[in-house]
Motif scaffolding. Sequence first.
Motif, PDB file in Angstrom:
ATOM      1  N   PHE A  29      -1.200  87.054   1.748  1.00 44.12           N
ATOM      2  CA  PHE A  29      -0.107  86.436   0.998  1.00 44.12           C
ATOM      3  C   PHE A  29      -0.055  84.932   1.195  1.00 44.12           C
ATOM      4  N   SER A  30      -0.535  84.443   2.323  1.00 43.04           N
ATOM      5  CA  SER A  30      -0.636  83.000   2.515  1.00 43.04           C
ATOM      6  C   SER A  30      -1.625  82.403   1.523  1.00 43.04           C
ATOM      7  N   SER A  31      -2.764  83.048   1.379  1.00 44.32           N
ATOM      8  CA  SER A  31      -3.766  82.581   0.417  1.00 44.32           C
ATOM      9  C   SER A  31      -3.272  82.726  -1.017  1.00 44.32           C
ATOM     10  N   LEU A  32      -2.515  83.785  -1.289  1.00 39.99           N
ATOM     11  CA  LEU A  32      -1.979  84.000  -2.627  1.00 39.99           C
ATOM     12  C   LEU A  32      -1.004  82.891  -3.011  1.00 39.99           C
ATOM     13  N   VAL A  33      -0.083  82.574  -2.123  1.00 35.45           N
ATOM     14  CA  VAL A  33       0.892  81.514  -2.401  1.00 35.45           C
ATOM     15  C   VAL A  33       0.196  80.171  -2.532  1.00 35.45           C
ATOM     16  N   SER A  34      -0.769  79.917  -1.687  1.00 35.01           N
ATOM     17  CA  SER A  34      -1.499  78.649  -1.744  1.00 35.01           C
ATOM     18  C   SER A  34      -2.270  78.507  -3.054  1.00 35.01           C
ATOM     19  N   SER A  35      -2.922  79.575  -3.481  1.00 38.19           N
ATOM     20  CA  SER A  35      -3.703  79.480  -4.717  1.00 38.19           C
ATOM     21  C   SER A  35      -2.816  79.358  -5.942  1.00 38.19           C
ATOM     22  N   ILE A  36      -1.670  80.008  -5.943  1.00 33.54           N
ATOM     23  CA  ILE A  36      -0.743  79.868  -7.075  1.00 33.54           C
ATOM     24  C   ILE A  36      -0.129  78.478  -7.091  1.00 33.54           C
ATOM     25  N   ALA A  37       0.111  77.908  -5.916  1.00 35.73           N
ATOM     26  CA  ALA A  37       0.656  76.554  -5.864  1.00 35.73           C
ATOM     27  C   ALA A  37      -0.355  75.530  -6.366  1.00 35.73           C
ATOM     28  N   ARG A  38      -1.628  75.763  -6.130  1.00 30.68           N
ATOM     29  CA  ARG A  38      -2.663  74.827  -6.587  1.00 30.68           C
ATOM     30  C   ARG A  38      -2.941  74.954  -8.079  1.00 30.68           C
ATOM     31  N   ASN A  39      -2.903  76.199  -8.586  1.00 30.88           N
ATOM     32  CA  ASN A  39      -3.234  76.421  -9.996  1.00 30.88           C
ATOM     33  C   ASN A  39      -2.280  77.470 -10.573  1.00 30.88           C
ATOM     34  N   PRO A  40      -1.103  77.048 -11.044  1.00 31.54           N
ATOM     35  CA  PRO A  40      -0.132  78.018 -11.562  1.00 31.54           C
ATOM     36  C   PRO A  40      -0.617  78.769 -12.802  1.00 31.54           C
ATOM     37  N   ALA A  42      -3.400  80.227 -13.217  1.00 32.55           N
ATOM     38  CA  ALA A  42      -4.207  81.387 -12.822  1.00 32.55           C
ATOM     39  C   ALA A  42      -3.382  82.450 -12.118  1.00 32.55           C
ATOM     40  N   ARG A  43      -2.063  82.390 -12.243  1.00 30.12           N
ATOM     41  CA  ARG A  43      -1.186  83.302 -11.515  1.00 30.12           C
ATOM     42  C   ARG A  43      -1.468  84.764 -11.859  1.00 30.12           C
ATOM     43  N   ASP A  44      -1.625  85.083 -13.134  1.00 32.41           N
ATOM     44  CA  ASP A  44      -1.821  86.479 -13.530  1.00 32.41           C
ATOM     45  C   ASP A  44      -3.102  87.074 -12.945  1.00 32.41           C
ATOM     46  N   THR A  45      -4.159  86.307 -12.916  1.00 32.80           N
ATOM     47  CA  THR A  45      -5.430  86.787 -12.368  1.00 32.80           C
ATOM     48  C   THR A  45      -5.363  86.929 -10.850  1.00 32.80           C
ATOM     49  N   VAL A  46      -4.837  85.918 -10.199  1.00 33.24           N
ATOM     50  CA  VAL A  46      -4.812  85.899  -8.734  1.00 33.24           C
ATOM     51  C   VAL A  46      -3.823  86.915  -8.172  1.00 33.24           C
ATOM     52  N   PHE A  47      -2.720  87.126  -8.862  1.00 29.71           N
ATOM     53  CA  PHE A  47      -1.705  88.049  -8.357  1.00 29.71           C
ATOM     54  C   PHE A  47      -2.240  89.478  -8.286  1.00 29.71           C
ATOM     55  N   GLY A  48      -2.979  89.907  -9.292  1.00 30.06           N
ATOM     56  CA  GLY A  48      -3.551  91.254  -9.267  1.00 30.06           C
ATOM     57  C   GLY A  48      -4.537  91.454  -8.133  1.00 30.06           C
ATOM     58  N   ILE A  49      -5.346  90.447  -7.891  1.00 33.44           N
ATOM     59  CA  ILE A  49      -6.310  90.526  -6.787  1.00 33.44           C
ATOM     60  C   ILE A  49      -5.578  90.550  -5.445  1.00 33.44           C
ATOM     61  N   GLY A  50      -4.507  89.761  -5.326  1.00 32.45           N
ATOM     62  CA  GLY A  50      -3.731  89.746  -4.080  1.00 32.45           C
ATOM     63  C   GLY A  50      -3.066  91.079  -3.798  1.00 32.45           C
ATOM     64  N   ILE A  51      -2.522  91.704  -4.827  1.00 36.20           N
ATOM     65  CA  ILE A  51      -1.886  93.011  -4.644  1.00 36.20           C
ATOM     66  C   ILE A  51      -2.925  94.076  -4.296  1.00 36.20           C
ATOM     67  N   LEU A  52      -4.103  93.995  -4.883  1.00 36.01           N
ATOM     68  CA  LEU A  52      -5.175  94.924  -4.524  1.00 36.01           C
ATOM     69  C   LEU A  52      -5.568  94.763  -3.058  1.00 36.01           C
ATOM     70  N   GLY A  53      -5.690  93.519  -2.598  1.00 36.65           N
ATOM     71  CA  GLY A  53      -5.993  93.276  -1.189  1.00 36.65           C
ATOM     72  C   GLY A  53      -4.905  93.797  -0.276  1.00 36.65           C
ATOM     73  N   PHE A  54      -3.647  93.622  -0.697  1.00 34.75           N
ATOM     74  CA  PHE A  54      -2.523  94.140   0.084  1.00 34.75           C
ATOM     75  C   PHE A  54      -2.587  95.655   0.189  1.00 34.75           C
ATOM     76  N   ALA A  55      -2.859  96.324  -0.922  1.00 35.21           N
ATOM     77  CA  ALA A  55      -2.898  97.785  -0.926  1.00 35.21           C
ATOM     78  C   ALA A  55      -4.021  98.313  -0.040  1.00 35.21           C
ATOM     79  N   LEU A  56      -5.180  97.676  -0.100  1.00 35.26           N
ATOM     80  CA  LEU A  56      -6.296  98.133   0.740  1.00 35.26           C
ATOM     81  C   LEU A  56      -6.027  97.887   2.216  1.00 35.26           C
ATOM     82  N   THR A  57      -5.387  96.776   2.528  1.00 42.61           N
ATOM     83  CA  THR A  57      -5.052  96.485   3.919  1.00 42.61           C
ATOM     84  C   THR A  57      -3.973  97.433   4.431  1.00 42.61           C
ATOM     85  N   GLU A  58      -3.008  97.734   3.588  1.00 45.27           N
ATOM     86  CA  GLU A  58      -1.942  98.648   3.984  1.00 45.27           C
ATOM     87  C   GLU A  58      -2.475 100.066   4.176  1.00 45.27           C
TER      88      GLU A  58
END
Length: 75
Positions: A29-40, A42-58
């Motif tokens: 989530f740190s990387s997710l927030v940082s990437s959205i802050a740098r390039n708003p 690309a939010r839709d693309t990056v958010f899906g990848i971040g949630i997938l990473g969260f689900a696999l880690t959980e």
Amino acid sequence: MDVEAAKMIGAGLAVIALAGVGVGIGSIFSSLVSSIARNPAARDTVFGIGILGFALTEAIALFALVVALLMLFAL
């Protein structure tokens, strides 16, 4: 050594994985927030990848919890 004590020690060792999961989720989530802050844009693309990473880690946390509970109650 008593069998109950060995079960408790084994379950405690199995739950150590939860510390790594906490660090991993924080990193995701740190990387997710940082990437959205740098390039708003690309939010839709990056958010899906971040949630997938969260689900696999959980999933690792759930596996560790199931292993610990099996050690405590099934053996």
